[in-house]
Design an enzyme around this catalytic site. Structure first.
Site, PDB file in Angstrom:
ATOM      1  N   PRO A  17       0.847  -1.192   0.000  1.00 28.15           N
ATOM      2  CA  PRO A  17       0.000   0.000   0.000  1.00 28.15           C
ATOM      3  C   PRO A  17       0.882   1.242   0.000  1.00 28.15           C
ATOM      4  CG  PRO A  17       0.044  -1.006   2.184  1.00 28.15           C
ATOM      5  CD  PRO A  17       0.795  -1.925   1.267  1.00 28.15           C
ATOM      6  N   CYS A 100       3.298   2.736   9.628  1.00 25.94           N
ATOM      7  CA  CYS A 100       3.560   4.074   9.099  1.00 25.94           C
ATOM      8  C   CYS A 100       4.118   4.971  10.195  1.00 25.94           C
ATOM      9  CB  CYS A 100       2.282   4.674   8.522  1.00 25.94           C
ATOM     10  SG  CYS A 100       2.531   6.335   7.824  1.00 25.94           S
ATOM     11  N   LYS A 143       0.221  -5.185   9.242  1.00 25.17           N
ATOM     12  CA  LYS A 143       1.508  -4.790   8.651  1.00 25.17           C
ATOM     13  C   LYS A 143       2.242  -3.947   9.683  1.00 25.17           C
ATOM     14  CE  LYS A 143       3.560  -2.845   4.432  1.00 25.17           C
ATOM     15  NZ  LYS A 143       4.512  -1.880   5.020  1.00 25.17           N
ATOM     16  N   HIS A 175       7.773  -5.084   7.777  1.00 25.15           N
ATOM     17  CA  HIS A 175       8.787  -4.201   7.203  1.00 25.15           C
ATOM     18  C   HIS A 175      10.039  -4.350   8.059  1.00 25.15           C
ATOM     19  CE1 HIS A 175       9.728  -0.079   5.222  1.00 25.15           C
ATOM     20  NE2 HIS A 175      10.845  -0.700   5.550  1.00 25.15           N
ATOM     21  N   GLY A 243       7.325  -2.478  -2.791  1.00 21.37           N
ATOM     22  CA  GLY A 243       6.700  -1.168  -2.857  1.00 21.37           C
ATOM     23  C   GLY A 243       7.154  -0.348  -4.031  1.00 21.37           C
TER      24      GLY A 243
END
Length: 354
Positions: A17, A100, A143, A175, A243
């Site tokens: 995303p 994020c 995530k 990640h 990504g």
């Protein structure tokens, strides 16, 4: 009769995303390149879905499946409501963003800062699972990063995964960098904290029954293949998520069917020009479909921007990009721009001077 595809994880190859990038037009383009990849929406906040234009945010093309809705939020009730909406709209997965690092996201008390509140994340996951009735067709996934700030111990991410798994989550997209919540921009957070792939592989060894997908720093297909190889103990990750490399060099996805899924037939006849032509047809369909819409018509440049890397590395790619990016051509039909983009540059100059 089961095939080799059936034995592979549905998360074998994913496109991450990406805010302002992976909208429905981008995902349609990516699906043309890869029939098996799992595609993700941009992160949508629960507030946007609860209080905003639901149709505008949730609408997508049927061709995009399998497609996952990524949510940003930290209120279990709101996330449960949005998970139910995702189920009603036919999404194949609901993913909670716990990775994020942007300050704007932190002000909303979600994203990577949630990694310090594993019990809250577990509550959110349980509320979402309950909202969809435990429907296996709509898995609730998370995530996240491997750590936050200066917390660089493996046991931090191990305990986070364990706590969230107790609530019913079975798919973790990791990640492989820490998120530094202060002092780094989101871009710097993708580059400066060191990659620790060994943490992700260790998670798979410690939680062999869970789906563990690696994200971060995968710049090409060779890197993807390397991370999917079994280790010395025979344990292999379930998938990779790519990504910016997929966005800027999208043709790498055309190799995924054969390279990552063992499906050499599906994309055997795929060509860049054929994909581009299909996108031109899609652009015209979107222009026609949204003509007169109250919430804004689609213009072909909104769609074309996502395919500008299609010919990267090939002769003539720069000229091709210039044509598709030329704002002076925006009122022409997309089919005419397609024709101009494949015309010899000198021929176009001759016509302009005539």
């Amino acid at each position: 009769m089961p095939t080799s595809l059936d034995r592979l994880s549905p998360w074998r190859a994913c496109v991450a995303p990406m805010l302002d990038w992976t909208d429905r037009h981008c995902r349609y383009f990516h699906r043309l390149l890869s029939p098996h990849a799992r595609l993700y929406t941009e992160m949508l906040t629960t507030g946007a879905l609860v209080h905003g234009n639901m149709t505008r945010f949730l609408d997508y093309s049927e061709q995009e499946h399998p497609v996952a809705l990524q949510l940003g939020g930290s209120e279990p009730a709101d996330l449960a409501h949005c998970a139910k909406l995702a189920q009603q709209w036919g999404y194949d997965e609901v993913n909670l963003n716990c990775g994020c690092p942007s300050e704007r996201v932190q002000r909303g008390a979600f994203g990577a800062c949630l990694m310090s509140e594993a019990s809250l994340v577990a509550d959110c996951v349980k509320a979402m699972i309950d909202a969809v009735g435990g429907d296996p067709a709509v898995p609730i996934t998370v995530k996240h990063r491997i750590g936050i700030d200066q917390i660089e111990r493996y046991d931090f991410v191990r305990d986070f995964v364990g706590t969230v798994a107790d609530a019913g989550c079975r798919v973790f997209i990791v990640h492989a960098r820490n998120a530094w919540l202060k002092g780094l921009s989101p871009k710097e957070n993708r580059e400066i904290p060191p990659l620790r792939y060994e943490f992700v592989h260790r998670l798979k060894r410690d939680f062999p029954a869970f789906t563990i997908v690696l994200n971060g720093g995968l710049a090409d297909n060779a890197a993807c293949v390397e991370q999917l190889r079994p280790g010395a103990d025979g344990v292999a990750l379930d998938g990779v998520m790519v990504g910016r490399a997929a966005y800027h060099t999208p043709w790498m996805m055309a190799e995924w069917a054969a390279l990552l899924f063992g499906d050499e037939q599906t994309s055997a006849g795929l060509t860049r020009e054929g994909v581009e032509a299909a996108m031109v047809d899609y652009m015209q369909c979107e222009v026609d479909r949204t003509r007169g819409w109250e919430h804004g018509e689609v213009r072909w440049p909104q769609v074309a921007r996502h395919m500008l890397g299609l010919y990267n590395g090939l002769p003539g790619a720069r000229y091709w990009r210039q044509v598709w990016s030329d704002h002076k051509l925006k009122d022409l039909p997309a089919a005419e721009v397609f024709r101009l983009a494949h015309q010899r540059p000198e021929k176009r100059v001759e016509q302009a001077m005539a």
